[in-house]
Design a protein around this motif. Structure first.
Motif, mmCIF file in Angstrom:
data_model
loop_
_atom_site.group_PDB
_atom_site.id
_atom_site.type_symbol
_atom_site.label_atom_id
_atom_site.label_comp_id
_atom_site.label_asym_id
_atom_site.label_seq_id
_atom_site.Cartn_x
_atom_site.Cartn_y
_atom_site.Cartn_z
ATOM 1 N N GLU A 44 28.564 -62.160 -9.473
ATOM 2 C CA GLU A 44 29.848 -62.315 -8.784
ATOM 3 C C GLU A 44 29.699 -63.171 -7.525
ATOM 4 O O GLU A 44 30.547 -64.021 -7.244
ATOM 5 C CB GLU A 44 30.431 -60.946 -8.437
ATOM 6 C CG GLU A 44 30.911 -60.152 -9.632
ATOM 7 C CD GLU A 44 32.022 -60.863 -10.393
ATOM 8 O OE1 GLU A 44 32.992 -61.339 -9.757
ATOM 9 O OE2 GLU A 44 31.915 -60.963 -11.633
ATOM 10 N N ARG A 47 29.809 -66.850 -8.067
ATOM 11 C CA ARG A 47 31.129 -67.444 -8.301
ATOM 12 C C ARG A 47 31.812 -67.853 -7.007
ATOM 13 O O ARG A 47 32.638 -68.762 -7.007
ATOM 14 C CB ARG A 47 32.011 -66.456 -9.072
ATOM 15 C CG ARG A 47 31.471 -66.101 -10.453
ATOM 16 C CD ARG A 47 32.337 -65.055 -11.121
ATOM 17 N NE ARG A 47 33.663 -65.567 -11.410
ATOM 18 C CZ ARG A 47 34.779 -64.835 -11.369
ATOM 19 N NH1 ARG A 47 34.706 -63.552 -11.023
ATOM 20 N NH2 ARG A 47 35.947 -65.380 -11.653
ATOM 21 N N GLU A 177 35.925 -70.326 -16.246
ATOM 22 C CA GLU A 177 34.729 -70.897 -15.624
ATOM 23 C C GLU A 177 34.326 -72.242 -16.223
ATOM 24 O O GLU A 177 33.234 -72.735 -15.959
ATOM 25 C CB GLU A 177 33.573 -69.897 -15.738
ATOM 26 C CG GLU A 177 33.807 -68.569 -15.033
ATOM 27 C CD GLU A 177 33.989 -68.697 -13.521
ATOM 28 O OE1 GLU A 177 33.518 -69.708 -12.956
ATOM 29 O OE2 GLU A 177 34.599 -67.800 -12.914
ATOM 30 N N ARG A 182 38.718 -73.405 -11.442
ATOM 31 C CA ARG A 182 39.070 -72.074 -11.948
ATOM 32 C C ARG A 182 40.550 -72.005 -12.326
ATOM 33 O O ARG A 182 41.251 -71.045 -12.009
ATOM 34 C CB ARG A 182 38.709 -70.983 -10.943
ATOM 35 C CG ARG A 182 37.198 -70.875 -10.753
ATOM 36 C CD ARG A 182 36.743 -69.513 -10.308
ATOM 37 N NE ARG A 182 35.309 -69.430 -10.405
ATOM 38 C CZ ARG A 182 34.463 -69.725 -9.401
ATOM 39 N NH1 ARG A 182 34.931 -70.084 -8.239
ATOM 40 N NH2 ARG A 182 33.155 -69.632 -9.571
ATOM 41 N N ARG A 335 37.604 -70.991 -4.810
ATOM 42 C CA ARG A 335 36.573 -70.041 -4.370
ATOM 43 C C ARG A 335 37.159 -68.685 -4.002
ATOM 44 O O ARG A 335 36.423 -67.704 -3.856
ATOM 45 C CB ARG A 335 35.788 -70.612 -3.177
ATOM 46 C CG ARG A 335 34.818 -71.719 -3.582
ATOM 47 C CD ARG A 335 33.991 -72.185 -2.404
ATOM 48 N NE ARG A 335 33.167 -71.132 -1.856
ATOM 49 C CZ ARG A 335 32.860 -71.000 -0.568
ATOM 50 N NH1 ARG A 335 33.339 -71.853 0.316
ATOM 51 N NH2 ARG A 335 32.080 -70.022 -0.162
ATOM 52 N N PRO A 338 37.178 -65.098 -7.100
ATOM 53 C CA PRO A 338 36.386 -63.859 -7.167
ATOM 54 C C PRO A 338 36.682 -62.897 -6.021
ATOM 55 O O PRO A 338 36.520 -61.680 -6.180
ATOM 56 C CB PRO A 338 34.936 -64.358 -7.120
ATOM 57 C CG PRO A 338 35.011 -65.706 -6.496
ATOM 58 C CD PRO A 338 36.315 -66.281 -6.923
#
Length: 364
Positions: A44, A47, A177, A182, A335, A338
């Protein structure tokens, strides 16, 4: 400083600054017996890690986690889980000239007014680096939710005015991904990338919208008055830096609808009560409906830009100009994905425990 702790039954406390020695989190309330290891957390953290593409800051951080307590033989013990990530690539020299120059769009001046002192190196506690702790804790919350069949996914729905087309949940999961943007709509993602790179080349930045979808949550989770599920989710998402608005389901569009259009009619599906539509976004009266929870966050453009802007010199109390140098994201939403998933997972875990669906002591 207060307000560093989030949650009551599934509680996290984040700590650390952008250019300090380390950042981290303490997670309290994880039932014993949950499978946890470094790889789970680092997958995680990877990411949200900086330096992954042309649309993120070039700051390089490995974000390797150290699990200091609360896990034995890769299982939670029921005691507080403490996790640490060392800062290895901070460059404080880029911020020396900003010591007396508050950056437009940042909390610099307001931190100074509140505390009488501020860490000007990368924003200190107000930096996006703080979200390392949130994502590390969120990895655990997501793992807990998955043991109960609950899946949480966030994706970039809009960036710089470029909108992605609506896709099914599985398609979002499959495509998420495949691009650093994203965005599950891969054609729109390429246009978003071009827009973000153009903004970066001009010394500017762009904002967007992140959508979060929760699938598999049973009906009746939440509280009906002050601790409504959507109220707690709103607080969680609004606590993420750069988020300026949150909506559920039809959101602000519902203000333009008739009640007959907005109301989700009840139907029977596979012997269970369901709703024909999901304009409520999976929550009514503060309680989950059993339909997917759908919420969206409006994210402002990255405030750190190299374009000339007006500011003041606090050492002389005169007006001046500023150009923010350093390593900054030209856009935040990719970004943030996540981080948004993590904050939603923390709230769902909290309410699943609170509603009695999860034994707060042990899964064994």
């Amino acid at each position: 400083m207060t307000g560093n702790t989030f949650g009551q039954f599934f509680k996290i406390t984040t700590w650390g600054e952008s250019h300090g020695r380390a950042v981290g989190v303490v997670v309290d309330g994880v039932p014993a017996g949950l499978e946890i290891n470094k790889e789970l957390v680092e997958n995680e953290l990877k990411r949200r890690r900086p330096g992954q593409s042309s649309v993120s800051t070039p700051r390089k951080e490995t974000d390797e986690v150290e699990i200091l307590s609360g896990v034995f033989d890769n299982k939670s013990t029921g005691t507080p889980i403490s996790m640490l990530v060392w800062n290895k690539n901070a460059n404080s020299s880029s911020y020396e000239h900003l010591k007396n120059l508050p950056r437009p769009g940042h909390a610099d001046y307001f931190y100074l007014k509140k505390y009488g002192i501020r860490d000007y190196r990368g924003g200190g506690r107000s930096s996006a680096r703080e979200t390392v702790g949130r994502v590390a804790a969120g990895a655990i919350a997501k793992a807990l939710m998955e043991t109960y069949g609950i899946k949480i996914v966030a994706h970039v729905l809009e960036l710089g005015g470029i909108k992605a087309k609506k896709l099914e949940f599985d398609k979002i999961l499959n495509n998420l991904e495949k691009t650093p943007l994203r965005c599950a709509d891969l054609d729109a993602a390429e246009k978003m990338r071009e827009k973000a790179e153009h903004a970066r080349d001009m010394g500017d930045s762009i904002g967007g919208i992140v959508e979060i979808v929760v699938k598999g949550i049973p009906a009746g989770i939440g509280e009906p008055v002050f601790d409504k599920l959507d109220a707690d989710l709103s607080k969680a998402i609004m606590s993420i830096g750069a988020v300026k608005g949150v909506e559920f389901g039809s959101g602000f569009e519902s203000s333009k609808m008739y009640g007959s259009e907005m109301n989700d009619s009840f139907v029977i599906e596979n012997g269970e009560v369901s709703t024909e539509t999901n304009n409520a976004g999976g929550i009514i009266g503060g309680l989950s409906t059993g339909m997917p929870i759908i919420c969206r966050a409006s994210v402002k453009p990255t405030p750190s830009i190299s374009k000339i802007q007006k500011t003041v010199d606090l050492s002389t109390m005169t007006e001046t100009e500023i150009s923010v140098k350093g390593r900054h994201d030209p856009t935040i939403p990719p970004r943030m994905v996540p981080v948004a998933e993590s904050m939603v997972a923390l709230v769902i875990a909290e309410h699943m425990i609170r509603s009695g669906y999860i034994d707060p002591d042990s899964l064994m």
